[in-house]
Write an enzyme that holds these catalytic residues in place. Structure first.
Site, PDB file in Angstrom:
ATOM      1  N   SER A 301     -27.359 -11.570  18.108  1.00  0.00           N
ATOM      2  CA  SER A 301     -26.521 -11.141  19.199  1.00  0.00           C
ATOM      3  C   SER A 301     -27.296 -10.641  20.412  1.00  0.00           C
ATOM      4  O   SER A 301     -27.912 -11.416  21.111  1.00  0.00           O
ATOM      5  CB  SER A 301     -25.552 -10.078  18.667  1.00  0.00           C
ATOM      6  OG  SER A 301     -24.455  -9.968  19.507  1.00  0.00           O
ATOM      7  N   ASP A 312     -36.118 -18.677  28.396  1.00  0.00           N
ATOM      8  CA  ASP A 312     -35.696 -19.634  29.419  1.00  0.00           C
ATOM      9  C   ASP A 312     -36.442 -19.446  30.733  1.00  0.00           C
ATOM     10  O   ASP A 312     -36.727 -20.408  31.446  1.00  0.00           O
ATOM     11  CB  ASP A 312     -34.190 -19.521  29.662  1.00  0.00           C
ATOM     12  CG  ASP A 312     -33.367 -20.244  28.604  1.00  0.00           C
ATOM     13  OD1 ASP A 312     -33.969 -20.767  27.650  1.00  0.00           O
ATOM     14  OD2 ASP A 312     -32.127 -20.278  28.728  1.00  0.00           O
ATOM     15  N   LYS A 326     -25.721 -15.558  16.391  1.00  0.00           N
ATOM     16  CA  LYS A 326     -24.420 -14.987  16.731  1.00  0.00           C
ATOM     17  C   LYS A 326     -24.235 -15.036  18.246  1.00  0.00           C
ATOM     18  O   LYS A 326     -24.742 -14.204  18.979  1.00  0.00           O
ATOM     19  CB  LYS A 326     -24.293 -13.540  16.246  1.00  0.00           C
ATOM     20  CG  LYS A 326     -22.921 -12.949  16.570  1.00  0.00           C
ATOM     21  CD  LYS A 326     -22.822 -11.505  16.141  1.00  0.00           C
ATOM     22  CE  LYS A 326     -21.461 -10.941  16.562  1.00  0.00           C
ATOM     23  NZ  LYS A 326     -21.291 -10.906  18.020  1.00  0.00           N
TER      24      LYS A 326
END
Length: 448
Positions: A301, A312, A326
């Site tokens: 999460s 990224d 999740k």
């Protein structure tokens, strides 16, 4: 419909949030009227079943428990993370996400039916009163601990600030039990533990994302930088292994601590107008020093938001094994004095547009930590899974045909046995080379 809410993420986390909604009155067409009529018939069926259970069950049932079970059944049928919390569970969740509570300041476990002190937390009432690691607590205010669960004992030790409690303690080497009076105070859960590794590497272990996390992180960076010296820091290791998640705003703040610009995460609900995007505000707390983030099957999460954002943007190299996966957002909706509703309301996406739901974060450098054979055998003997992952949860939100299973979540208690930590240090020190470290900022991530 415009809705204001505080999102949170985590296997077991939450936050207080008010949700307001204004529904315009609509004129129903024939199809809508038929659907509404069918819904009312189903509700009538529920009423019939409820009354039959009340009147005919072999023992008189508790009406409140029946209704609570029905609500929970409805929510858990949606996905593994939607649920109903009664008033006590809701209070406990708020304590967890605040990261502070009225208490004594001791880490405890249950041993032979008694409470054993793992360690007192520095500069807390328990530490100041003389409670020591290894102490066995046998009584709380004169009442026997034996017979209580650990949660019940902890509940009795917590309480309003400035209220006293007397602990009866059996201590190794003491001839008779010791009584220690402790006055409760505000205890802040330390969400980040910082230390120096090999004299020139800052190690930051983030254990949860509660309201204290960003402040703890900032203080941890300041402490290790002061110990090493700003010009001598070679890099930082951010350990997110076995971090189950927590508050979305803290995940954003932690990501922002290392990013100068760009999107951190987006959340997308059922309707397009519910999409929200969160971006960095600038200011890298570690001044561009190299970063390695450790993840494993227990990183879920909010942890995955941080790992995904730094990956990224090529700000950090992710090392370890595939994260939990999740990728959903839960909103906590208080229900007056009757607890709260934890409802999945959105999915979240990394800056490149990746959905992590049931897929997880794939590390740039995959290194699975070996679990001792005897421990693995014990888990397998009781049917426990040695890997963890959202994709293996019954009723999880689906995410295409390329869902991925989880990975092991074992972290050795002794750092000298920790191969993932060892490799991270060797990469930063330059004694080991890998094409993924340091990351190439000119190589952009692809959306999927």
């Amino acid at each position: 419909m415009r809705r204001t809410s505080l999102f949170l993420l985590g296997v077991a986390a939450g936050a207080l949030v008010a949700v307001a909604a204004v529904q315009p009155r609509l004129f129903l067409g024939t199809a809508a009227e038929a659907a509404a009529s069918d819904t009312y018939r189903q509700l009538s069926l529920f009423g019939d079943v409820f009354e039959r259970v009340r009147s005919d069950y072999v023992e008189k049932p508790d009406d409140a428990k029946l209704i609570e079970a029905a609500i929970n059944g409805m929510l858990t049928s949606l996905d593994p993370h939607s649920s109903y919390m009664d008033a006590k569970s809701f209070r406990d969740m708020q304590v967890q996400t605040r990261g502070e509570f009225g208490g004594l300041g001791i880490e405890v476990t249950m041993e032979d039916g008694l409470v054993k002190v793992i360690a007192p937390i520095d500069d807390t009432p328990a530490a100041k009163a003389g409670v020591q690691a290894g102490d066995i607590i046998t009584k709380l205010d004169g009442d026997q601990v034996q017979g209580l669960t650990l949660n019940q004992a902890v509940e009795k030790m917590r309480g309003a600030v400035n209220t006293p409690i007397t602990l009866t303690i059996v201590r190794k080497g003491a001839e008779k039990p010791i009584e220690i009076k402790v006055v409760r105070d505000t205890i802040k859960v330390k969400a980040v533990r910082a230390r120096v590794e090999d004299g020139n590497i800052g190690y930051l272990r983030i254990t949860s994302f509660n309201e204290q996390t960003y402040d703890n992180l900032k203080k941890g960076i300041e402490d290790v930088t002061a110990q090493i010296g700003p010009d001598k820091v070679k890099g930082y290791i951010i350990d997110l292994r076995n971090n189950p998640g927590g508050l979305l705003d803290q995940a954003i703040a932690v990501s922002d601590a290392f990013l100068e610009r760009g999107e951190i995460v987006s959340t997308r609900g059922r309707n397009a107008d519910e999409t929200q995007r969160f971006s960095a505000r600038g200011g890298d707390l570690v001044k561009g020093k190299p970063i390695i983030v450790l993840v494993n099957g227990g990183s879920a999460s909010a942890s995955e938001i941080v790992a995904g954002a730094l990956q990224d943007h090529k700000r950090a190299t992710i090392l370890g094994s595939r994260s939990f996966g999740k990728g959903s957002v839960q909103t906590i909706i208080p229900l007056g004095g009757n607890g709260a509703l934890r409802l999945t309301t959105a999915r979240y996406y990394t800056p490149s547009g990746r959905s992590i739901q049931a897929k997880g974060i794939e590390p740039d450098i995959v290194l699975i930590q070996d679990m001792p054979a005897e421990q693995k055998a014990k888990l397998e003997a009781v049917g426990a899974d040695t890997t963890r992952g959202e994709a293996s949860l019954k009723g999880h939100l689906k995410n295409g045909d390329d869902e991925q299973t989880g990975s092991p979540s074992y972290v050795p208690p002794d750092p000298k046995d920790d191969t993932q930590l060892k490799m991270a240090k060797e990469l930063i020190e330059g004694t080991q080379k890998n094409a993924a470290f340091p990351p190439n900022p000119n190589k952009t991530s692809q959306s999927n």
